[in-house]
Scaffold this active site. Sequence first.
Site, short mmCIF file in Angstrom:
data_model
loop_
_atom_site.label_atom_id
_atom_site.label_comp_id
_atom_site.label_asym_id
_atom_site.label_seq_id
_atom_site.Cartn_x
_atom_site.Cartn_y
_atom_site.Cartn_z
N LYS A 125 0.85 -1.19 0.00
CA LYS A 125 0.00 0.00 0.00
C LYS A 125 0.89 1.25 0.00
O LYS A 125 1.40 1.69 1.01
CB LYS A 125 -0.93 0.03 1.22
CG LYS A 125 -2.13 0.90 0.90
CD LYS A 125 -2.61 1.81 1.99
CE LYS A 125 -1.84 3.00 2.36
NZ LYS A 125 -1.77 4.12 1.41
N GLU A 159 9.16 17.43 13.97
CA GLU A 159 9.62 17.20 12.60
C GLU A 159 8.84 18.11 11.65
O GLU A 159 7.62 18.00 11.55
CB GLU A 159 9.37 15.73 12.24
CG GLU A 159 9.95 15.34 10.90
CD GLU A 159 9.60 13.90 10.50
OE1 GLU A 159 8.44 13.48 10.71
OE2 GLU A 159 10.48 13.22 9.97
N GLU A 218 8.92 2.32 11.02
CA GLU A 218 10.06 3.22 10.78
C GLU A 218 9.47 4.61 10.69
O GLU A 218 8.74 4.91 9.73
CB GLU A 218 10.76 2.86 9.47
CG GLU A 218 11.37 1.47 9.43
CD GLU A 218 12.61 1.33 10.29
OE1 GLU A 218 13.21 2.37 10.66
OE2 GLU A 218 12.97 0.19 10.60
N CYS A 242 13.53 11.62 6.11
CA CYS A 242 13.36 11.27 7.52
C CYS A 242 14.63 11.53 8.31
O CYS A 242 14.59 11.89 9.48
CB CYS A 242 12.93 9.82 7.66
SG CYS A 242 14.02 8.70 6.77
P1 NAD Z 1 2.04 9.13 6.83
O1 NAD Z 1 2.18 8.52 8.17
O2 NAD Z 1 1.06 10.22 6.63
O3 NAD Z 1 1.65 8.02 5.73
C1 NAD Z 1 2.48 6.90 5.51
C2 NAD Z 1 1.64 5.79 4.91
O4 NAD Z 1 0.68 5.36 5.87
C3 NAD Z 1 0.84 6.20 3.67
O5 NAD Z 1 0.84 5.13 2.75
C4 NAD Z 1 -0.56 6.40 4.23
O6 NAD Z 1 -1.58 6.24 3.29
C5 NAD Z 1 -0.61 5.30 5.27
N1 NAD Z 1 -1.61 5.45 6.32
C6 NAD Z 1 -2.14 6.59 6.82
N2 NAD Z 1 -3.06 6.30 7.78
C7 NAD Z 1 -3.08 4.95 7.90
C8 NAD Z 1 -3.81 4.03 8.71
N3 NAD Z 1 -4.69 4.44 9.62
N4 NAD Z 1 -3.59 2.71 8.57
C9 NAD Z 1 -2.69 2.26 7.66
N5 NAD Z 1 -1.97 3.07 6.85
C10 NAD Z 1 -2.16 4.40 6.97
O7 NAD Z 1 3.51 9.59 6.41
P2 NAD Z 1 3.92 10.41 5.13
O8 NAD Z 1 3.49 11.82 5.35
O9 NAD Z 1 3.52 9.69 3.91
O10 NAD Z 1 5.53 10.30 5.22
C11 NAD Z 1 6.33 11.19 5.93
C12 NAD Z 1 6.78 10.56 7.23
O11 NAD Z 1 7.49 9.35 6.96
C13 NAD Z 1 7.77 11.44 7.97
O12 NAD Z 1 7.44 11.47 9.33
C14 NAD Z 1 9.11 10.73 7.75
O13 NAD Z 1 10.06 11.01 8.75
C15 NAD Z 1 8.69 9.31 7.73
N6 NAD Z 1 9.70 8.48 7.08
C16 NAD Z 1 10.49 7.67 7.86
C17 NAD Z 1 11.49 6.91 7.27
C18 NAD Z 1 12.39 6.01 8.09
O14 NAD Z 1 13.19 5.29 7.51
N7 NAD Z 1 12.30 6.03 9.41
C19 NAD Z 1 11.67 6.96 5.89
C20 NAD Z 1 10.85 7.79 5.13
C21 NAD Z 1 9.86 8.55 5.74
#
Ligand code: NAD
Length: 508
Positions: free
Chosen positions: A184, A397, A259, A293
């Site tokens: 997803k 962040e 993550e 991130c």
């Molecule tokens: P997000 O949490 O908004 O979304 C991430 C994913 O989760 C998307 O596919 C979204 O559709 C899905 N999602 C949202 N609600 C959900 C639910 N209730 N159940 C299941 N899935 C759900 O994050 P984003 O805005 O897409 O990404 C940015 C974030 O990702 C930042 O905080 C960044 O630091 C983090 N990130 C971390 C790493 C790492 O390696 N630690 C790498 C890349 C990004």
Amino acid sequence: MSAVEIPQRPTLFIDGSWTKSSDGKTRPTINPYDAKVLIEVDEASAEDAQRAIASASHFFKTSDWPHKTFEERCNLLSRYADLLQAHKSKLAHIETLDTGKTLAESEIDIDDVTNVFRFYAKEALKLQNEKTISGDLIPSSVQSKVIHEPVGVCVLITPWNYPILQLCWKLAPALATGNAVIVKPSEVTPLSTVYLTKLLIEAGFPAKSVQLLTASGASIGPTLTESKDVDLVSFTGGLATGRHIIRSCAETVKRCTVELGGKNPNVVFADCDLDLAVDNVLTAVFTHSGQVCSSGARLIVEESIADRLVAGVVERAKQISMGSGLDPKSETGPLVSAEHLGKVEAFVDIARKEGGKVVCGGMRPDPKQHPDLAQGYFFLPTVVDHCDRTMRIVQEETFGPILTVERFKDGDEETAVFLANDTAYGLAGGVQSKDHARAERIARRLRHGTVWVNTYGAYTPQAEWGGYGMSGNGRELGSKGLDEYIETKHIWAEKKPAMMGWFKDARM
Ligand code: NAD
């Protein structure tokens, strides 16, 4: 519009076929450079998600996929790596259109994940060496061994900032170990994942070993994470979503790795090479417009060089060339969406109210000076000086091109370490110093999963990636990246069966 074919509908891959959503809904995916719709993507319904789970579960329980040798599956990984290279230019183009990042960055991502697949194609082979246990602690009549098996149906949920990278870090170990995956991607940037799924099938992975659901997390997330037929959820994304996912996995006690975000310190000592430090600080925070991130968003600098370092960073930041990711002259692209731009702008307002001094950027580019950037979601590289640890801009962040600056007194390593660790997160950090012993000493004291010394941002598939604290649990990449996707079983076989002797002789 570019000549590259963007993946077209249908974009759901369920039970071995490309299909539209059951209720006919679609969602536009937007080019952040000019805010134009790239295509409409099928929006999976909860019913579609149920169908994908049922298919993956049936496939896992009845096919020979989990029982194939590691060698057979690793050969597919190698073939996939070759395909990624063969399709590099198209894939990079799609990633750039969807995310706004520069083409050079997208190409690097593809080279990186090619290496990830090649690495796991070798690393997973080690799992076929079953550990046989012998010695004083078990009877000589017993054959005892530890074997590795796939976990089952794995849901892989990815964010919008590195759609190819974050997915492949999960896909390679999950498929190498014989799991069935349900992917997803973020609803904001789904296009490269559609392409990657097509390539999986072309590489020869069984059609039902992978299911793809393009949809928002809010609409199908709970169906996926709460299902009793899903065995593992691997999530990369924001802290709030991560917490939610951990809670929803708890009910069925399914394996769950998250993550999450970071608020990463970059500690610069006065004995650094100043030009190099300016370059490292700049690269750490402004690459991909800070939507990383591990972005080095918190500069923690020794007082005696602070003004000079900040002046150097500001001077260079003002010269960063922004534009379309497809234009080779662009050094960074836009933010990913109007919504995200709004959040980043709000953070600068917060910083100002908190007393931070915005010494560069802090706004969108002037449309009169840069009419080409007026439609897209651009935000200028921003430096907020004179921050302190209590400010929200230092603790939260922003995920945008914003650098905060905190100072520590010369020689006060304790304070430098304290400030660097003064965050709920613990994903990554940097140390810049020519004194190698000091740099190593500080690196060891940082409570962060990756620490770069006199550089920033590189990774290798051979080394584990992950966070301390609220940056997540578990590890991706490295040999531990495989552990997430395997069950470990102990088989104890008695070669000379005899009565156990606990109860009276049961002989008939
Ligand atoms: P997000 O949490 O908004 O979304 C991430 C994913 O989760 C998307 O596919 C979204 O559709 C899905 N999602 C949202 N609600 C959900 C639910 N209730 N159940 C299941 N899935 C759900 O994050 P984003 O805005 O897409 O990404 C940015 C974030 O990702 C930042 O905080 C960044 O630091 C983090 N990130 C971390 C790493 C790492 O390696 N630690 C790498 C890349 C990004």
